[in-house]
Design a protein around this motif. Structure first.
Motif, mmCIF file in Angstrom:
data_model
loop_
_atom_site.group_PDB
_atom_site.id
_atom_site.type_symbol
_atom_site.label_atom_id
_atom_site.label_comp_id
_atom_site.label_asym_id
_atom_site.label_seq_id
_atom_site.Cartn_x
_atom_site.Cartn_y
_atom_site.Cartn_z
ATOM 1 N N SER A 168 0.822 -1.217 0.000
ATOM 2 C CA SER A 168 0.000 0.000 0.000
ATOM 3 C C SER A 168 0.852 1.261 0.000
ATOM 4 C CB SER A 168 -0.942 0.005 1.210
ATOM 5 O OG SER A 168 -0.244 0.295 2.419
ATOM 6 N N GLY A 169 2.125 1.115 0.305
ATOM 7 C CA GLY A 169 3.019 2.266 0.287
ATOM 8 C C GLY A 169 3.576 2.592 -1.078
ATOM 9 N N LEU A 170 3.294 1.742 -2.081
ATOM 10 C CA LEU A 170 3.786 1.972 -3.438
ATOM 11 C C LEU A 170 2.853 2.908 -4.200
ATOM 12 C CD1 LEU A 170 4.825 -1.653 -4.501
ATOM 13 C CD2 LEU A 170 6.278 0.149 -3.550
ATOM 14 N N ILE A 224 -6.823 -0.651 2.010
ATOM 15 C CA ILE A 224 -5.871 -0.772 3.125
ATOM 16 C C ILE A 224 -5.112 0.532 3.307
ATOM 17 C CG2 ILE A 224 -3.702 -1.907 3.796
ATOM 18 C CD1 ILE A 224 -4.894 -4.465 2.443
ATOM 19 N N ARG A 225 -4.748 1.171 2.214
ATOM 20 C CA ARG A 225 -4.031 2.447 2.288
ATOM 21 C C ARG A 225 -4.888 3.491 2.999
ATOM 22 N NH1 ARG A 225 -3.603 3.160 -2.733
ATOM 23 N NH2 ARG A 225 -1.608 2.067 -3.009
ATOM 24 N N GLN A 226 -6.176 3.491 2.720
ATOM 25 C CA GLN A 226 -7.074 4.477 3.324
ATOM 26 C C GLN A 226 -7.353 4.186 4.795
ATOM 27 O OE1 GLN A 226 -10.627 4.875 0.879
ATOM 28 N NE2 GLN A 226 -9.427 4.843 -1.008
ATOM 29 N N GLN A 227 -7.558 2.905 5.143
ATOM 30 C CA GLN A 227 -7.937 2.589 6.526
ATOM 31 C C GLN A 227 -6.738 2.441 7.449
ATOM 32 O OE1 GLN A 227 -10.178 -1.005 5.909
ATOM 33 N NE2 GLN A 227 -8.429 -2.361 6.192
ATOM 34 N N GLY A 228 -5.548 2.181 6.881
ATOM 35 C CA GLY A 228 -4.328 2.136 7.683
ATOM 36 C C GLY A 228 -4.019 0.803 8.325
ATOM 37 N N TRP A 229 -4.645 -0.271 7.869
ATOM 38 C CA TRP A 229 -4.342 -1.596 8.386
ATOM 39 C C TRP A 229 -4.890 -2.648 7.428
ATOM 40 C CZ3 TRP A 229 -8.785 -4.457 9.461
ATOM 41 C CH2 TRP A 229 -9.960 -3.729 9.636
#
Length: 272
Positions: free
Chosen positions: A166-168, A203-208
């Motif tokens: 999700s960090g890409l 996942i990127r939006q919710q943080g997990w």
């Protein structure tokens, strides 16, 4: 330049082969030495000269020169016709970890989390198509896979891997997934690229990230990101448990808030 990652539809032995990479900045003999070291592992803890040559794509003469050099440097030992790695090889991995003192300081945070939740906790970084474990604090054995520092697992079907992916950037993510062999490890494994991208966006939006029985049946895990001072995802931390309704509910309702608290503490350590 780096040697090429194993493409799809190649044999397992090609993973350790040295790809041609002409250029003044490329030291092929060094790359061959690393390929020989990487050819050893759980599937081949001991090898003959012929087996090393076969797994790396080197000639017997080339493999012999490299093996004897590694024996001289005490990274490999020999007994009869067999060669095996020595504990000195651990120095190479320890150099990486010691260069990142954050994990020495983060481990007590993870140990406190394990003590409180009685669930295993791990930290990993992204390396190509895989995650690599940099810290592992087990509570009890729930996987058939033996995991420890340096263990590798596929990124696309693990909670830490999905967090790291999700960090890409969007195009980098698609390119990474298209180059990944998306194997169906269990009936729950998501292998469709568009579905994976939609999932990773969430996942990127919710943080997990929550993964249930996608790598191995009976295993459920939840992961959260570790970010540097620029907000870049540099690692992921997870907790894992058994995949049943009661354990899953406890993992999400009790474990996840504690995990987010722990990663917030680790983020502070990273940024200080």
């Amino acid at each position: 330049m780096n040697t090429a990652r194993t493409p799809k539809n190649t044999t397992d032995n090609d993973e350790f082969a040295v790809s041609p990479a002409p250029g003044d900045s490329y030291v092929q003999s060094f790359a061959r030495g690393l390929a020989v070291l990487r050819s050893f592992g759980s599937a081949a803890p001991e090898q003959t000269l012929s087996e090393v040559a076969d797994r790396t794509g080197l000639t017997r003469a080339g493999a012999r020169r490299i093996l004897l050099t590694l024996v001289h440097l005490e990274y490999v030992e020999t007994e009869g016709r067999l060669f095996r790695l020595t504990p000195k090889v651990l120095e190479l991995g320890f150099s990486y970890l010691s260069a990142l003192p954050i994990w020495t300081r983060a481990q007590p945070v993870m140990e406190d989390l394990v003590e409180e939740l009685r669930q295993s906790c791990s930290a990993a970084v992204l390396d190509g198509h895989d995650i690599v474990y940099v810290v592992r604090v087990p509570a009890h054995k729930i996987m058939s896979i033996n995991l420890g520092v340096g263990s590798r697992l596929p990124a696309y079907c693990t909670s830490m891997g999905l967090v790291l992916l999700s960090g890409l950037a969007p195009q980098a993510l698609r390119t990474r997934l298209e180059a990944t062999e998306l194997a169906q490890h269990t009936p729950n494994t998501v292998t469709d690229i568009d579905q994976l991208i939609d999932r990773i966006d969430q996942i990127r939006q919710q943080g997990w990230a929550l993964v249930e029985e996608e790598l191995e049946m009976g295993l459920c895990s939840v992961a959260a990101p570790v970010k540097d001072r620029n907000g870049r995802v540099v690692a992921a931390v997870n907790i894992s448990g058994q995949a049943n309704a009661r354990a899953r509910t406890a993992l999400v309702e009790i474990g996840l808030p504690k995990l987010l608290e722990a990663t917030a503490k680790i983020n502070q350590l990273v940024c200080n």
